[in-house]
Scaffold this motif. Structure first.
Motif, mmCIF file in Angstrom:
data_model
loop_
_atom_site.group_PDB
_atom_site.id
_atom_site.type_symbol
_atom_site.label_atom_id
_atom_site.label_comp_id
_atom_site.label_asym_id
_atom_site.label_seq_id
_atom_site.Cartn_x
_atom_site.Cartn_y
_atom_site.Cartn_z
ATOM 1 N N ILE A 202 57.159 11.704 37.738
ATOM 2 C CA ILE A 202 56.819 13.085 38.063
ATOM 3 C C ILE A 202 58.019 13.744 38.745
ATOM 4 C CG2 ILE A 202 55.163 14.593 39.207
ATOM 5 C CD1 ILE A 202 53.975 12.757 37.067
ATOM 6 N N ARG A 203 58.322 14.969 38.330
ATOM 7 C CA ARG A 203 59.451 15.707 38.898
ATOM 8 C C ARG A 203 58.963 16.996 39.545
ATOM 9 N NH1 ARG A 203 64.303 13.624 37.170
ATOM 10 N NH2 ARG A 203 64.169 12.121 35.447
ATOM 11 N N ASP A 204 59.747 17.475 40.525
ATOM 12 C CA ASP A 204 59.396 18.728 41.179
ATOM 13 C C ASP A 204 59.957 19.911 40.393
ATOM 14 O OD1 ASP A 204 62.107 18.789 41.729
ATOM 15 O OD2 ASP A 204 61.878 18.239 43.839
ATOM 16 N N GLU A 205 59.854 21.102 40.962
ATOM 17 C CA GLU A 205 60.291 22.309 40.263
ATOM 18 C C GLU A 205 61.792 22.325 40.003
ATOM 19 O OE1 GLU A 205 58.987 25.511 42.662
ATOM 20 O OE2 GLU A 205 56.855 25.286 42.141
ATOM 21 N N ASP A 206 62.542 21.587 40.826
ATOM 22 C CA ASP A 206 63.992 21.529 40.646
ATOM 23 C C ASP A 206 64.425 20.386 39.740
ATOM 24 O OD1 ASP A 206 64.310 23.694 42.366
ATOM 25 O OD2 ASP A 206 64.285 22.380 44.137
ATOM 26 N N GLY A 207 63.464 19.671 39.180
ATOM 27 C CA GLY A 207 63.787 18.582 38.267
ATOM 28 C C GLY A 207 64.069 17.257 38.937
ATOM 29 N N ARG A 208 63.846 17.165 40.249
ATOM 30 C CA ARG A 208 64.098 15.911 40.954
ATOM 31 C C ARG A 208 62.875 15.005 40.882
ATOM 32 N NH1 ARG A 208 66.249 18.668 46.442
ATOM 33 N NH2 ARG A 208 64.335 19.826 45.961
ATOM 34 N N SER A 209 63.104 13.752 40.560
ATOM 35 C CA SER A 209 62.005 12.787 40.477
ATOM 36 C C SER A 209 61.566 12.405 41.888
ATOM 37 C CB SER A 209 62.456 11.542 39.709
ATOM 38 O OG SER A 209 63.595 10.962 40.319
ATOM 39 N N PHE A 210 60.261 12.398 42.120
ATOM 40 C CA PHE A 210 59.772 12.067 43.461
ATOM 41 C C PHE A 210 58.557 11.139 43.437
ATOM 42 C CE2 PHE A 210 57.196 15.614 42.143
ATOM 43 C CZ PHE A 210 55.943 15.380 42.695
ATOM 44 N N ALA A 211 57.916 10.990 42.297
ATOM 45 C CA ALA A 211 56.728 10.139 42.225
ATOM 46 C C ALA A 211 56.606 9.563 40.823
ATOM 47 C CB ALA A 211 55.471 10.926 42.594
ATOM 48 N N ALA A 212 55.721 8.574 40.704
ATOM 49 C CA ALA A 212 55.486 7.951 39.402
ATOM 50 C C ALA A 212 54.024 7.540 39.299
ATOM 51 C CB ALA A 212 56.398 6.740 39.209
ATOM 52 N N ILE A 213 53.521 7.572 38.093
ATOM 53 C CA ILE A 213 52.186 7.058 37.799
ATOM 54 C C ILE A 213 52.381 5.786 36.977
ATOM 55 C CG2 ILE A 213 49.959 7.511 36.717
ATOM 56 C CD1 ILE A 213 50.489 10.487 37.064
ATOM 57 N N ILE A 214 51.995 4.658 37.545
ATOM 58 C CA ILE A 214 52.199 3.361 36.896
ATOM 59 C C ILE A 214 50.851 2.675 36.744
ATOM 60 C CG2 ILE A 214 53.365 1.126 37.036
ATOM 61 C CD1 ILE A 214 55.484 2.424 38.786
ATOM 62 N N GLU A 215 50.494 2.363 35.523
ATOM 63 C CA GLU A 215 49.216 1.708 35.219
ATOM 64 C C GLU A 215 48.039 2.471 35.837
ATOM 65 O OE1 GLU A 215 48.826 -1.600 33.243
ATOM 66 O OE2 GLU A 215 50.407 -0.229 32.603
ATOM 67 N N GLY A 216 48.124 3.793 35.789
ATOM 68 C CA GLY A 216 47.034 4.625 36.281
ATOM 69 C C GLY A 216 47.034 4.839 37.779
ATOM 70 N N CYS A 217 47.990 4.256 38.496
ATOM 71 C CA CYS A 217 48.070 4.416 39.952
ATOM 72 C C CYS A 217 49.097 5.497 40.270
ATOM 73 C CB CYS A 217 48.458 3.098 40.619
ATOM 74 S SG CYS A 217 48.608 3.196 42.417
ATOM 75 N N ALA A 218 48.656 6.543 40.963
ATOM 76 C CA ALA A 218 49.527 7.695 41.226
ATOM 77 C C ALA A 218 50.142 7.665 42.621
ATOM 78 C CB ALA A 218 48.726 8.983 41.048
ATOM 79 N N GLU A 219 50.131 6.513 43.289
ATOM 80 C CA GLU A 219 50.639 6.429 44.661
ATOM 81 C C GLU A 219 52.037 5.820 44.735
ATOM 82 O OE1 GLU A 219 47.653 4.288 46.745
ATOM 83 O OE2 GLU A 219 46.243 5.973 46.774
ATOM 84 N N TRP A 220 52.715 5.737 43.599
ATOM 85 C CA TRP A 220 54.079 5.214 43.591
ATOM 86 C C TRP A 220 55.057 6.332 43.940
ATOM 87 C CZ3 TRP A 220 55.467 0.126 42.804
ATOM 88 C CH2 TRP A 220 54.460 -0.729 42.335
ATOM 89 N N GLN A 221 56.045 5.994 44.746
ATOM 90 C CA GLN A 221 57.077 6.949 45.142
ATOM 91 C C GLN A 221 58.416 6.545 44.538
ATOM 92 O OE1 GLN A 221 57.049 6.801 49.414
ATOM 93 N NE2 GLN A 221 54.988 7.673 49.595
ATOM 94 N N VAL A 222 59.178 7.519 44.101
ATOM 95 C CA VAL A 222 60.521 7.260 43.585
ATOM 96 C C VAL A 222 61.493 7.273 44.756
ATOM 97 C CG1 VAL A 222 62.393 8.109 42.133
ATOM 98 C CG2 VAL A 222 60.032 8.202 41.307
ATOM 99 N N VAL A 223 62.149 6.143 44.977
ATOM 100 C CA VAL A 223 63.132 6.029 46.053
ATOM 101 C C VAL A 223 64.503 6.500 45.579
ATOM 102 C CG1 VAL A 223 64.270 4.433 47.652
ATOM 103 C CG2 VAL A 223 61.856 4.106 47.058
#
Length: 285
Positions: A162-183
Motif C-alpha cells: 500500500i502506498r500513500d498519496e506521494d507514492g511512498r510504500s508504508f504498509a502491506a497486506i500479506i495473506e489477508g493480514c493488513a497489519e504489516w508495516q513497510v520498514v
C-alpha cells in the motif's frame, strides 16, 4: 536446612559450595573434595532416576497407545471445563470455589470444542513454548506462528503493498493480514523489508512480476551477549542488555543450559522489547 531423611536441595548444595571457599585452606581442601564427591553421587542418582523414568514412560506409552484419542478427548474436555469456569466468573461473577462474588465483566470470548482443537496458541503452549505477549500475524484469519518460528523458511504468500498519496510504500497486506508495516523499500516495486505491527522479526518481501510473492525472515542484525557462570558444579546464565543510555542491564535467566538460556532470553525480549524480538543474535560472552 533439610531434615535428616530428606535429600538436600540443589540450592543448599550450591550454598555449601560458596561457603567452602571461605574456610581455612586446610579445611577447604578436604571439605571441597567431600562436596565434589557428594555432587558426583547426586548426578549419578539423577541419571539412574532419569533412566528409570524413561523406562516407565516407555511402558506407559505402550499401554496407553490404544487409548490415545480418548486421552486427547479428556484434555480437550478439561480445557472446555476451564473455559466455562472462567466464562462464568466474567459473566456472573461467581467462581464456585469458595471465593467471594465479584462484579460481572463482559466480552469474555466464547470457547467451544473447535477453538480448543484448532487453536494454534493452545497447541503452542502444549508444545512447551512460551505464549507471545503480543498477537502474531494472521494467515487467512488464523494466527500464523510458523512465520515467527521458521527462520529459514521461504513462504509463498499473496501480498500487496500500500502506498500513500506521494507514492511512498508504508504498509502491506500479506495473506489477508493488513497489519504489516513497510520498514524499507530496498528495490523499487519488487523488494521490501516489512514487520508486523512494529513488533517481532523483520522480513524481506519479494514481489515478482508474475507468480506468488515470497516472504522470508531476515537474519538478526543485532547481537547480545549471554554470560555463563559456574558455581559449585552448576551453571547459571544472564542476559547483558545495553540500554539506550549506554548502561548495561543484567537479566538473570532461569536456565541451566545454553539452549534454555536462549529461549528465556528471547521470551524476555518479546515481553520487554517486542520491537526487536527475533532480530537479536545471542552470543557467549
Amino acid at each position: 536446612m533439610s531434615k535428616p531423611d530428606t535429600p538436600l536441595a540443589i540450592d543448599d548444595l550450591t550454598l555449601f559450595a560458596e561457603r567452602v571457599a571461605r574456610l581455612p585452606p586446610a579445611d577447604a581442601e578436604w571439605v571441597g573434595a567431600l562436596l565434589a564427591e557428594v555432587l558426583r553421587a547426586r548426578r549419578h542418582e539423577t541419571d539412574l532416576l532419569a533412566m528409570q523414568a524413561a523406562s516407565e514412560h516407555a511402558a506407559s506409552e505402550h499401554a496407553a497407545s490404544e487409548h490415545g484419542e480418548h486421552l486427547d478427548d479428556q484434555l480437550a474436555q478439561v480445557a472446555l471445563d476451564t473455559a466455562e469456569w472462567l466464562r462464568t466468573l466474567w459473566d456472573v461473577g461467581y467462581m464456585g470455589a469458595g471465593s467471594f462474588r465479584s462484579a460481572p465483566r463482559s466480552a469474555f470470548p466464547s470457547i467451544d470444542l473447535d477453538d480448543v482443537t484448532k487453536s494454534s496458541l493452545f497447541a503452542r503452549i502444549r508444545q512447551g513454548k512460551h505464549a507471545l505477549p503480543f498477537p502474531p500475524p494472521t494467515r487467512n484469519g488464523r494466527p500464523w506462528h510458523d512465520v515467527l518460528d521458521d527462520a529459514g523458511t521461504t513462504h509463498e504468500v499473496v501480498a500487496e503493498v500500500i502506498r500513500d498519496e506521494d507514492g511512498r510504500s508504508f504498509a502491506a497486506i500479506i495473506e489477508g493480514c493488513a497489519e504489516w508495516q513497510v520498514v524499507e523499500e530496498t528495490r523499487e516495486n519488487r523488494q521490501f523489508v516489512v514487520q508486523h505491527d512494529g513488533k517481532g522479526p523483520r522480513y524481506r518481501l519479494h514481489l515478482p512480476s508474475a507468480g506468488s510473492a515470497e516472504l522470508r525472515r531476515e537474519p538478526p542484525a543485532l547481537s547480545c551477549p549471554l554470560r555463563q557462570q559456574e558455581r559449585g558444579g552448576f551453571h547459571s546464565h544472564s542476559l547483558l542488555w545495553q540500554r539506550d543510555d549506554g548502561s548495561t542491564q543484567v537479566v538473570a535467566l532461569r536456565a541451566a543450559t545454553w539452549e534454555r538460556a536462549v529461549a528465556e532470553a528471547e521470551h524476555w525480549l518479546a515481553s520487554h522489547h517486542p520491537e526487536v524480538y527475533g532480530q537479536v543474535r545471542f552470543v557467549r560472552e
